[in-house]
Design a protein around this motif. Sequence first.
Motif, PDB file in Angstrom:
ATOM      1  N   ARG A 129      52.857  25.036  67.914  1.00  0.00           N
ATOM      2  CA  ARG A 129      51.623  24.571  67.304  1.00  0.00           C
ATOM      3  C   ARG A 129      51.864  23.300  66.497  1.00  0.00           C
ATOM      4  O   ARG A 129      51.072  22.354  66.545  1.00  0.00           O
ATOM      5  CB  ARG A 129      51.039  25.663  66.399  1.00  0.00           C
ATOM      6  CG  ARG A 129      49.700  25.305  65.781  1.00  0.00           C
ATOM      7  CD  ARG A 129      48.670  25.009  66.831  1.00  0.00           C
ATOM      8  NE  ARG A 129      47.392  24.622  66.267  1.00  0.00           N
ATOM      9  CZ  ARG A 129      46.498  23.888  66.870  1.00  0.00           C
ATOM     10  NH1 ARG A 129      46.745  23.429  68.092  1.00  0.00           N
ATOM     11  NH2 ARG A 129      45.358  23.590  66.299  1.00  0.00           N
ATOM     12  N   ASN A 130      52.956  23.265  65.742  1.00  0.00           N
ATOM     13  CA  ASN A 130      53.294  22.069  64.966  1.00  0.00           C
ATOM     14  C   ASN A 130      53.545  20.871  65.879  1.00  0.00           C
ATOM     15  O   ASN A 130      53.163  19.742  65.566  1.00  0.00           O
ATOM     16  CB  ASN A 130      54.526  22.327  64.102  1.00  0.00           C
ATOM     17  CG  ASN A 130      54.215  23.219  62.913  1.00  0.00           C
ATOM     18  OD1 ASN A 130      53.064  23.324  62.483  1.00  0.00           O
ATOM     19  ND2 ASN A 130      55.220  23.891  62.379  1.00  0.00           N
ATOM     20  N   ARG A 131      54.203  21.149  67.010  1.00  0.00           N
ATOM     21  CA  ARG A 131      54.466  20.075  67.979  1.00  0.00           C
ATOM     22  C   ARG A 131      53.154  19.537  68.537  1.00  0.00           C
ATOM     23  O   ARG A 131      52.963  18.323  68.669  1.00  0.00           O
ATOM     24  CB  ARG A 131      55.344  20.612  69.120  1.00  0.00           C
ATOM     25  CG  ARG A 131      55.853  19.543  70.081  1.00  0.00           C
ATOM     26  CD  ARG A 131      56.654  20.183  71.201  1.00  0.00           C
ATOM     27  NE  ARG A 131      55.798  20.958  72.073  1.00  0.00           N
ATOM     28  CZ  ARG A 131      55.129  20.452  73.112  1.00  0.00           C
ATOM     29  NH1 ARG A 131      55.222  19.154  73.390  1.00  0.00           N
ATOM     30  NH2 ARG A 131      54.380  21.211  73.877  1.00  0.00           N
ATOM     31  N   GLU A 132      52.220  20.448  68.859  1.00  0.00           N
ATOM     32  CA  GLU A 132      50.919  20.021  69.377  1.00  0.00           C
ATOM     33  C   GLU A 132      50.160  19.204  68.340  1.00  0.00           C
ATOM     34  O   GLU A 132      49.548  18.187  68.666  1.00  0.00           O
ATOM     35  CB  GLU A 132      50.105  21.260  69.785  1.00  0.00           C
ATOM     36  CG  GLU A 132      50.658  21.991  70.996  1.00  0.00           C
ATOM     37  CD  GLU A 132      49.881  23.266  71.299  1.00  0.00           C
ATOM     38  OE1 GLU A 132      48.913  23.559  70.543  1.00  0.00           O
ATOM     39  OE2 GLU A 132      50.235  23.961  72.262  1.00  0.00           O
ATOM     40  N   GLU A 154      46.992   3.684  77.456  1.00  0.00           N
ATOM     41  CA  GLU A 154      48.398   3.709  77.863  1.00  0.00           C
ATOM     42  C   GLU A 154      49.225   4.524  76.875  1.00  0.00           C
ATOM     43  O   GLU A 154      50.092   5.316  77.273  1.00  0.00           O
ATOM     44  CB  GLU A 154      48.949   2.284  77.969  1.00  0.00           C
ATOM     45  CG  GLU A 154      48.506   1.544  79.221  1.00  0.00           C
ATOM     46  CD  GLU A 154      49.055   0.137  79.292  1.00  0.00           C
ATOM     47  OE1 GLU A 154      49.657  -0.319  78.282  1.00  0.00           O
ATOM     48  OE2 GLU A 154      48.883  -0.525  80.332  1.00  0.00           O
ATOM     49  N   ARG A 155      48.953   4.341  75.601  1.00  0.00           N
ATOM     50  CA  ARG A 155      49.676   5.085  74.575  1.00  0.00           C
ATOM     51  C   ARG A 155      49.344   6.575  74.643  1.00  0.00           C
ATOM     52  O   ARG A 155      50.231   7.434  74.514  1.00  0.00           O
ATOM     53  CB  ARG A 155      49.311   4.516  73.199  1.00  0.00           C
ATOM     54  CG  ARG A 155      49.988   5.202  72.035  1.00  0.00           C
ATOM     55  CD  ARG A 155      51.480   5.017  72.058  1.00  0.00           C
ATOM     56  NE  ARG A 155      52.101   5.610  70.888  1.00  0.00           N
ATOM     57  CZ  ARG A 155      53.375   5.954  70.807  1.00  0.00           C
ATOM     58  NH1 ARG A 155      54.178   5.750  71.832  1.00  0.00           N
ATOM     59  NH2 ARG A 155      53.861   6.489  69.709  1.00  0.00           N
ATOM     60  N   ILE A 156      48.072   6.905  74.852  1.00  0.00           N
ATOM     61  CA  ILE A 156      47.671   8.311  74.945  1.00  0.00           C
ATOM     62  C   ILE A 156      48.302   8.956  76.173  1.00  0.00           C
ATOM     63  O   ILE A 156      48.766  10.106  76.116  1.00  0.00           O
ATOM     64  CB  ILE A 156      46.138   8.445  74.979  1.00  0.00           C
ATOM     65  CG1 ILE A 156      45.544   7.978  73.649  1.00  0.00           C
ATOM     66  CG2 ILE A 156      45.728   9.890  75.238  1.00  0.00           C
ATOM     67  CD1 ILE A 156      44.030   7.981  73.609  1.00  0.00           C
ATOM     68  N   MET A 161      52.147  12.761  78.553  1.00  0.00           N
ATOM     69  CA  MET A 161      53.287  13.039  79.434  1.00  0.00           C
ATOM     70  C   MET A 161      54.446  13.651  78.649  1.00  0.00           C
ATOM     71  O   MET A 161      55.100  14.595  79.103  1.00  0.00           O
ATOM     72  CB  MET A 161      53.726  11.758  80.138  1.00  0.00           C
ATOM     73  CG  MET A 161      52.755  11.287  81.206  1.00  0.00           C
ATOM     74  SD  MET A 161      53.225   9.707  81.944  1.00  0.00           S
ATOM     75  CE  MET A 161      54.783  10.155  82.735  1.00  0.00           C
ATOM     76  N   GLN A 162      54.684  13.153  77.431  1.00  0.00           N
ATOM     77  CA  GLN A 162      55.765  13.696  76.617  1.00  0.00           C
ATOM     78  C   GLN A 162      55.459  15.115  76.151  1.00  0.00           C
ATOM     79  O   GLN A 162      56.380  15.909  75.945  1.00  0.00           O
ATOM     80  CB  GLN A 162      56.007  12.795  75.406  1.00  0.00           C
ATOM     81  CG  GLN A 162      56.643  11.455  75.755  1.00  0.00           C
ATOM     82  CD  GLN A 162      56.868  10.589  74.532  1.00  0.00           C
ATOM     83  OE1 GLN A 162      56.542  10.981  73.410  1.00  0.00           O
ATOM     84  NE2 GLN A 162      57.422   9.402  74.745  1.00  0.00           N
ATOM     85  N   LEU A 168      55.223  11.863  85.873  1.00  0.00           N
ATOM     86  CA  LEU A 168      54.317  10.730  86.096  1.00  0.00           C
ATOM     87  C   LEU A 168      52.896  11.116  85.713  1.00  0.00           C
ATOM     88  O   LEU A 168      52.560  12.298  85.597  1.00  0.00           O
ATOM     89  CB  LEU A 168      54.383  10.230  87.540  1.00  0.00           C
ATOM     90  CG  LEU A 168      53.974  11.149  88.703  1.00  0.00           C
ATOM     91  CD1 LEU A 168      52.474  11.184  88.889  1.00  0.00           C
ATOM     92  CD2 LEU A 168      54.645  10.686  89.977  1.00  0.00           C
ATOM     93  N   GLY A 169      52.077  10.102  85.511  1.00  0.00           N
ATOM     94  CA  GLY A 169      50.689  10.355  85.142  1.00  0.00           C
ATOM     95  C   GLY A 169      49.819   9.154  85.426  1.00  0.00           C
ATOM     96  O   GLY A 169      50.305   8.032  85.569  1.00  0.00           O
TER      97      GLY A 169
END
Length: 535
Positions: A129-132, A154-156, A161-162, A168-169
């Motif tokens: 949850r913290n990661r999200e 692009e940043r989003i 992806m991370q 890929l995306g």
Amino acid sequence: MRVLLVEDNEDDALLIRETLSETTIEIERAERLSTALEQLATGKFDAVLLDLSLPDAHGLETLGRMRRDGPSVPIVVLSGLNSEEVAVKAVEEGAQDYLIKGQTDGALLTRALRYAIQRHRAEENLKERNRELLILKKISETILGSLDLRSVIERILEEAMQSGSFDLGNIRLLDRSGEMLEVTTSRGYRDPENALRHRALSRTTASAKSSFGDRLLKEPCIKEQVQQGSGNRTLKMEGVESFIMVPVRAGGEVLGIFQLASRTPRKFRPEEVNLLETIGNQMGVAVQKAQLYEETRDQAIELKKANKGKDEFLTVMSHELRTPLNVIAGYAEMTKRGIFGEINAEQQNALGKILGHSKDLLGMIDGILQATKIEAEAVKVAKEEVALGELLNEIKSTYAGSLDKDLNLRWDYPSELPSVATDGEKLKHILQNLINNAIKFTDQGSITIYVGYLTDSGKVAFKVADTGIGISEEELPFIFEKFHQVDSSATRTYGGVGLGLFIVKKFIERLGGELRVSSELGKGSTFTVTLPIEL
């Protein structure tokens, strides 16, 4: 429950097996830490019972290596060392519990393992949850930090992806027609040309819809076995095994979709899908915000062009109108003087009206020219030494003749006034405009022009007070707006284009002064200008 027992002592291992023999716990044993790590890699264990003293590891180092090199599995330390200090450190370094050999029965050991699994799951859920939240925070910062659509999406996409270690995306957004979904950005393609090979999808045309149909625009769609299924030729070329497609939405409106794919087979957990849905909604807000900014910017550019064209038109027209008006006024004046022959009283009266209206028109044209320059910020201030007494005497002389009204002009200023460093022409324009305005809206009574030096503040005050029609309280906030008329009806009594006070206020601001007005309907108005001694 499957438990890996990491214990090199045969007798201790036997005792633990006997202790748990009447439970449903299945035990598999490893005698060395290296062997245990290999067995844990299979992913089939729910928990670990770990002895800290092994042939290839000793003490808390054993726990540290298992935490560092092994998968995330709940660990219960089962040690022969009865030390509270070691127990505390073991829990601090990630053990769920610390038990002493020979002091545990089957019930206690079973309970400890079950609690360890539950706590571990709670901790992992909290970490997830913290990661999200961290991912969503980064995306929010990206949205707030830029209005450039391409850089934001692009940043989003990179953050999305991370979030699940995708390979890929791509993001498809609606084109200007609002019909077709086209790839606008992509990441992770081995061959960048493949990103462009994705066919455009349609919101309405059946032949150009996704294989998921309308469901694609309503909810996340998943395909976990790409290589074995039909279609997805481009993704197959990229070696994709699994992918998910998520709608990009804002306020219930679909703006696009984004696709994330992996080259290794994977299952999509519900909580992972929920996170990607949230990212899709955030992306929708970013797209909507950026598109609104682009539309506003484009409109501003078009408006600027239109204003420039309008200003150029007004400037040209004003210059072109002045020439024939000056000719008309000139010939009317010469005719009135009898240069072309004698004229009767009726003709004199008619020529006087021509001259009067010509002057009015020239005044309006001058006003339009000044307003256009002000709007274009082309008005320059010429600083010079101005003798106030001489300037006021000059202005006073222009009103020495008949005003064609039952009016009394009162001039109230001392014989000794300081010189001021300002733009004399603009100051003269300000005073004459205020006086002319007072005359225009006062049919009878008096107009007082007061000038005084305010020694305390080092400023000069100019007041023009009349006993005219006055201005209502509702109208006062708007009288300095361009083209504003107190009476804008077609049958209004007083003419003009509503630029006089607009120009006066702008000139006063350029001269570093202030303008105040007080008025009462039916009783008159007072305009007060204060200017610094030196601009």
